[in-house]
Design a protein around this motif. Structure first.
Motif, short mmCIF file in Angstrom:
data_model
loop_
_atom_site.label_atom_id
_atom_site.label_comp_id
_atom_site.label_asym_id
_atom_site.label_seq_id
_atom_site.Cartn_x
_atom_site.Cartn_y
_atom_site.Cartn_z
N LYS A 55 -11.62 4.44 9.15
CA LYS A 55 -12.48 4.03 8.03
C LYS A 55 -11.65 3.43 6.90
O LYS A 55 -12.08 2.47 6.24
N MET A 56 -10.48 3.97 6.66
CA MET A 56 -9.61 3.44 5.62
C MET A 56 -9.20 2.00 5.94
O MET A 56 -9.27 1.12 5.07
N VAL A 57 -8.78 1.76 7.17
CA VAL A 57 -8.39 0.40 7.57
C VAL A 57 -9.59 -0.54 7.49
O VAL A 57 -9.47 -1.70 7.05
N ALA A 58 -10.77 -0.05 7.89
CA ALA A 58 -11.98 -0.89 7.82
C ALA A 58 -12.32 -1.23 6.37
O ALA A 58 -12.77 -2.35 6.07
N ARG A 59 -12.08 -0.31 5.47
CA ARG A 59 -12.36 -0.58 4.05
C ARG A 59 -11.41 -1.65 3.52
O ARG A 59 -11.80 -2.49 2.71
N TRP A 60 -10.15 -1.64 3.97
CA TRP A 60 -9.22 -2.70 3.57
C TRP A 60 -9.74 -4.06 4.04
O TRP A 60 -9.67 -5.04 3.31
N LYS A 61 -10.24 -4.10 5.26
CA LYS A 61 -10.75 -5.37 5.79
C LYS A 61 -11.94 -5.87 4.98
O LYS A 61 -12.08 -7.07 4.75
N ARG A 62 -12.80 -4.94 4.57
CA ARG A 62 -13.96 -5.35 3.77
C ARG A 62 -13.55 -5.90 2.42
O ARG A 62 -14.26 -6.72 1.83
N LEU B 149 -1.01 9.08 11.34
CA LEU B 149 -1.13 7.85 10.56
C LEU B 149 -0.21 6.77 11.12
O LEU B 149 -0.64 5.62 11.31
N ALA B 150 1.04 7.11 11.41
CA ALA B 150 1.97 6.12 11.95
C ALA B 150 1.50 5.60 13.30
O ALA B 150 1.58 4.40 13.58
N THR B 151 0.97 6.49 14.13
CA THR B 151 0.50 6.07 15.46
C THR B 151 -0.65 5.08 15.36
O THR B 151 -0.66 4.04 16.03
N LEU B 152 -1.64 5.38 14.52
CA LEU B 152 -2.81 4.51 14.41
C LEU B 152 -2.46 3.20 13.71
O LEU B 152 -3.05 2.15 14.02
N LEU B 153 -1.52 3.23 12.76
CA LEU B 153 -1.10 1.98 12.12
C LEU B 153 -0.41 1.07 13.14
O LEU B 153 -0.62 -0.15 13.13
N GLU B 154 0.41 1.64 13.98
CA GLU B 154 1.05 0.84 15.02
C GLU B 154 0.01 0.24 15.96
O GLU B 154 0.10 -0.94 16.34
N GLN B 155 -0.99 1.03 16.33
CA GLN B 155 -2.03 0.52 17.21
C GLN B 155 -2.84 -0.59 16.55
O GLN B 155 -3.33 -1.49 17.24
N SER B 156 -2.96 -0.54 15.23
CA SER B 156 -3.70 -1.58 14.50
C SER B 156 -2.85 -2.78 14.15
O SER B 156 -3.35 -3.75 13.56
N GLY B 157 -1.55 -2.72 14.46
CA GLY B 157 -0.65 -3.83 14.17
C GLY B 157 -0.26 -3.93 12.70
O GLY B 157 0.10 -5.01 12.23
N VAL B 158 -0.32 -2.80 11.98
CA VAL B 158 0.02 -2.78 10.56
C VAL B 158 1.49 -2.42 10.40
O VAL B 158 1.96 -1.44 10.99
N LEU C 194 0.02 -7.17 5.11
CA LEU C 194 -0.02 -5.85 4.49
C LEU C 194 1.20 -5.03 4.91
O LEU C 194 1.61 -5.08 6.07
N ILE C 195 1.78 -4.28 3.97
CA ILE C 195 2.84 -3.33 4.27
C ILE C 195 2.44 -1.99 3.67
O ILE C 195 2.00 -1.91 2.53
N VAL C 196 2.59 -0.94 4.46
CA VAL C 196 2.22 0.41 4.04
C VAL C 196 3.49 1.24 3.89
O VAL C 196 4.42 1.14 4.70
N CYS C 197 3.52 2.06 2.84
CA CYS C 197 4.66 2.94 2.59
C CYS C 197 4.16 4.37 2.43
O CYS C 197 3.20 4.62 1.70
N VAL D 250 0.84 -1.20 0.00
CA VAL D 250 0.00 0.00 0.00
C VAL D 250 0.88 1.25 0.00
O VAL D 250 1.80 1.37 0.81
N GLY D 251 0.60 2.17 -0.91
CA GLY D 251 1.24 3.47 -0.92
C GLY D 251 0.24 4.53 -0.49
O GLY D 251 -0.91 4.53 -0.95
N ILE D 252 0.67 5.42 0.40
CA ILE D 252 -0.22 6.47 0.90
C ILE D 252 0.47 7.82 0.70
O ILE D 252 1.59 8.03 1.18
N ASP D 253 -0.20 8.71 -0.02
CA ASP D 253 0.28 10.08 -0.16
C ASP D 253 -0.40 10.93 0.90
O ASP D 253 -1.64 10.99 0.96
N ILE D 254 0.41 11.57 1.73
CA ILE D 254 -0.11 12.29 2.90
C ILE D 254 -0.24 13.77 2.59
O ILE D 254 0.70 14.42 2.13
N GLY D 255 -1.40 14.30 2.83
CA GLY D 255 -1.64 15.74 2.77
C GLY D 255 -2.05 16.24 4.14
O GLY D 255 -2.25 15.47 5.08
#
Length: 335
Positions: free
Chosen positions: A42-49, A71-80, A57-60, A7-12
Motif C-alpha cells: 500500500k505504501m508503494v501504491a501511494r507513492w505511485k498515486r 521491507l528490503a525484500t519487497l523493495l527489491e521485488q518492486s525494483g526500488v 526513487l531512492i529509499v534509505c 525517501v527516509g523510512i523509520d522502521i518499527g
C-alpha cells in the motif's frame, strides 16, 4: 546516486514511518504503513498515486536486522533502489539534535540520504543461503552462552554445597547441560552441512579453512559479514570493520601511538581473537612474529591485533587468488 525523490523510512516492529523529499531536499509527503507485506504494498501504491516514479526513487532506512528484512525484500521485488545504513553513522552525521519521534527520524533519514547521495551505494540483500547460515550461527551462539551459564552455576553450587544441600539442583542443571551439549553437536553438523552446500557453488569455505587460525565458525561468520566477499574490497576494510586496524591520533605537536577504533564489530573481533591463539600455536611464521614483537616491547594485545590483520590479509589473498593458503615455511624447510 542522483535521483528525483529521496525517501527516509523509520522502521518499527509493527509500523513504518516514511518521508519523501524531492531533488532540492524539499518535503513532498509523509505517511505511515504497517510493517507487513500488505502495508508495504500500500505504501508503494501511494507513492505511485502521487506520480512518484519508482525508477527515480531512492529509499534509505537503518539496518535493523529482522525488522527491515521484509521491507528490503519487497523493495527489491518492486525494483526500488534502497540503501541500508548504520544507525550510529546517521546519528553522528546529524550534529546537535533536539527532539525525537518516528516521523522526525524518517525525515532525518531522507535528509541524510540527500546530503550524502554522492557517497552512498545501493544495498542488496545477501543470498538466502547466507541468511540461513547466519540464523544457525546465532542459534549456536545462544546455546553456547546457555551452556556456559549452566557450567558456571554448577561450579558455584558445588562450592555452596559445602554448607547447604544443593545436590538436586546440580543434578537438574547437569541434565540440562548434557542436553545442550547434544543439541550443540546437532547444530554444528547442520552448520557444517550449510557451509559445504554453500561451498559447492562458491568454493570459498575450503579456501578460508585452509588458513591456520580460521576454523568453521570463524569462516561462517566471515562469509556472513562480508556477504560472500562482496561487501569489502580488501583486507584493510575488513580489518577496520573488525576493529583490528590501527589509526593515527595527532593534534599539533602532540602525537599519540596509533590505536584501534572503538567502532567495530565486537562479535567478529572476539572470534578472530580466538583464532589468533590457534594461529600462533600452529603457524610457525605467526608464532615467530608474535614472540619477536613481544620481545621488542610491544604490548601483547597490540601484537594480537597485528596478527588479526595478517589473518584477514591472508583471507582476501586466498579469495582473490582462488587457491588454498600455502604454508611457505614448510616448503622452505623441504628445500
Amino acid at each position: 546516486m542522483e535521483a528525483s525523490y529521496y525517501v527516509g523510512i523509520d522502521i518499527g516492529k509493527h509500523r513504518l514511518d516514511w518521508h519523501v523529499n524531492d531533488a532540492q531536499n524539499t518535503a513532498l509527503t509523509t505517511g505511515q504503513a504497517a510493517n507487513t507485506p500488505k502495508g508495504i504494498q500500500k505504501m508503494v501504491a501511494r507513492w505511485k498515486r502521487r506520480k512518484i516514479c519508482l525508477d527515480e526513487l531512492i529509499v534509505c532506512f537503518e539496518h535493523t536486522g529482522p525488522y527491515g528484512l521484509l521491507l528490503a525484500t519487497l523493495l527489491e521485488q518492486s525494483g526500488v533502489c534502497y540503501v541500508m545504513v548504520s544507525a550510529a553513522q546517521v546519528q553522528l552525521s546529524l550534529g546537535i539534535r533536539r527532539g525525537k519521534s518516528d516521523p522526525i527520524d524518517a525525515r532525518r533519514l531522507a535528509e541524510y540520504l540527500w546530503r550524502f547521495r554522492d557517497r552512498l551505494s545501493p544495498s542488496r540483500l545477501p543470498s538466502k543461503a547466507l541468511l540461513e547460515l547466519r540464523g544457525w550461527l546465532l542459534w549456536r551462539e545462544k546455546l553456547v552462552k546457555m551452556r556456559t551459564a549452566l557450567t558456571n552455576g554448577i561450579k558455584a553450587n558445588t562450592l555452596t554445597s559445602q554448607v547447604a544441600d544443593l545436590g538436586e539442583i546440580n543434578n537438574q542443571m547437569q541434565a540440562q547441560h548434557d542436553q545442550l551439549t547434544i543439541l550443540l553437536k546437532q547444530v554444528d553438523r547442520t552448520i557444517n552441512g550449510l557451509l559445504r552446500r554453500y561451498n559447492t557453488t562458491e568454493g570459498q569455505y575450503d579456501l578460508l579453512v585452509s588458513i591456520p587460525g580460521i576454523g568453521p565458525i570463524i569462516a561462517g561468520w566471515l562469509l556472513v559479514y562480508t556477504e560472500g566477499f562482496t561487501r569489502f574490497a580488501n583486507g584493510r576494510q575488513l580489518a577496520c570493520f573488525a576493529g583490528s586496524a590501527p589509526f593515527p591520533k595527532q593534534s599539533g605537536q602532540h602525537k599519540s601511538p596509533d590505536r584501534v577504533s572503538r567502532w567495530r564489530c565486537q562479535r567478529l573481533k572476539s572470534l578472530l581473537g580466538n583464532g589468533v591463539h590457534s594461529a600462533i600455536q600452529y603457524d610457525p611464521e605467526l608464532r615467530g612474529y608474535y614472540k619477536r614483537k613481544c620481545a621488542e616491547g610491544k604490548h601483547p594485545q597490540s601484537v594480537r591485533n597485528a596478527v588479526i590483520c595478517k589473518l584477514l590479509y591472508r583471507v582476501f589473498a586466498v579469495i582473490d587468488r582462488g587457491t588454498p593458503y600455502v604454508k611457505i615455511h614448510q616448503h622452505e624447510a623441504i628445500k
